[in-house]
Design an enzyme around this catalytic site. Sequence first.
Site, PDB file in Angstrom:
ATOM      1  NE  ARG A  63      33.043  19.977 -42.681  1.00 47.14           N
ATOM      2  CZ  ARG A  63      31.557  20.663 -42.444  1.00 47.14           C
ATOM      3  NH1 ARG A  63      31.465  21.650 -41.325  1.00 47.14           N
ATOM      4  NH2 ARG A  63      30.227  21.436 -42.864  1.00 47.14           N
ATOM      5  CD  GLU A  91      40.502  13.763 -15.403  1.00 48.60           C
ATOM      6  OE1 GLU A  91      39.013  14.677 -14.660  1.00 48.60           O
ATOM      7  OE2 GLU A  91      40.623  12.943 -13.849  1.00 48.60           O
ATOM      8  CG  HIS A 128      30.975   9.232 -30.149  1.00 47.13           C
ATOM      9  ND1 HIS A 128      30.505  10.213 -30.736  1.00 47.13           N
ATOM     10  CD2 HIS A 128      29.519   8.963 -29.046  1.00 47.13           C
ATOM     11  CE1 HIS A 128      29.386  10.381 -30.611  1.00 47.13           C
ATOM     12  NE2 HIS A 128      29.192   9.688 -29.294  1.00 47.13           N
ATOM     13  CD  GLU A 149      31.539   2.811 -45.907  1.00 51.98           C
ATOM     14  OE1 GLU A 149      31.436   1.821 -44.683  1.00 51.98           O
ATOM     15  OE2 GLU A 149      31.988   2.262 -47.111  1.00 51.98           O
ATOM     16  CG  ASN A 182      40.575  14.312 -26.450  1.00 54.81           C
ATOM     17  OD1 ASN A 182      40.563  12.744 -26.236  1.00 54.81           O
ATOM     18  ND2 ASN A 182      39.014  14.628 -26.735  1.00 54.81           N
TER      19      ASN A 182
HETATM   20  C1  GRF Z   1      35.670  16.201 -27.208  1.00 55.38           C
HETATM   21  O1  GRF Z   1      34.413  15.442 -25.842  1.00 55.38           O
HETATM   22  C2  GRF Z   1      35.398  14.930 -28.231  1.00 55.38           C
HETATM   23  O2  GRF Z   1      34.976  13.321 -28.536  1.00 55.38           O
HETATM   24  C3  GRF Z   1      34.382  15.549 -29.141  1.00 55.38           C
HETATM   25  O3  GRF Z   1      34.815  17.104 -28.684  1.00 55.38           O
HETATM   26  C4  GRF Z   1      35.158  17.489 -27.714  1.00 55.38           C
HETATM   27  C5  GRF Z   1      36.657  17.885 -28.395  1.00 55.38           C
HETATM   28  O4  GRF Z   1      37.326  17.872 -27.634  1.00 55.38           O
HETATM   29  N1  GRF Z   1      33.662  15.265 -30.658  1.00 55.38           N
HETATM   30  P1  GRF Z   1      39.012  18.182 -27.946  1.00 55.38           P
HETATM   31  O5  GRF Z   1      38.424  19.538 -29.712  1.00 55.38           O
HETATM   32  O6  GRF Z   1      39.506  17.268 -28.419  1.00 55.38           O
HETATM   33  O7  GRF Z   1      39.262  19.652 -26.814  1.00 55.38           O
END
Ligand code: GRF
Length: 197
Positions: free
Chosen positions: A90, A171, A108, A141, A13
């Site tokens: 975390r 993707e 998420h 929160e 990402n």
């Molecule tokens: C993604 O699906 C994110 O939403 C989730 O963990 C994955 C991590 O992807 N929390 P990256 O580290 O961005 O490749």
Amino acid sequence: MRVGVIISGKGSNLEALLQEAAKPSYPAEISLVIADRPCDGIGIAARYGVPNVEIVPHKDYETPGLFEEELTRLLEEHKIELVVFAGFMRIVHTNFVKHWRNRLINVHPSLLPSFKGLHTHERAIDYGVKYHGCTVHYVNEHLDDGPIVGQSTVRVLDDDTIETLAAKVLEKEHKLLPACVKKIASGKVRIVGHRVI
Ligand code: GRF
């Protein structure tokens, strides 16, 4: 807008964001990347020439509060205006959330409010939903609960596995996250109660 990205893992990402941010018209720059452990995402940040890359190992801090204070210190030092959790694994606590309220977003891998927490793809398949996807939301929160900036959907097919579904959702995340950061950085987003307009 100066953006700080916090990661824990592969950093795909982060890479999607860096690719978009490299375009001259993109209204945000990735000024700082912080990882809470050594991970692949650090290499990606370095490869794209992110000016400030830090590892803040959460294990080195006696309490989550002290770890989060260090994150805030670094984010402030680099004058970060928007914090992006991109695969940051975390949970953050009240002081951090309060400090960064309305300036902190998370990606998420589910269509919130369904499937908060972990193992979202497995749970989506087990539940039998026909549509799944991802959400970018402000952090409040509560876990995976804040105002929703954007969502993107995928069909769940009968022969989807956790792996095929995760790949399809990821993707979508790679398109959704840079698009949401762009909207926020362009000043096109306003939070009204639990809604993002
Ligand atoms: C993604 O699906 C994110 O939403 C989730 O963990 C994955 C991590 O992807 N929390 P990256 O580290 O961005 O490749």
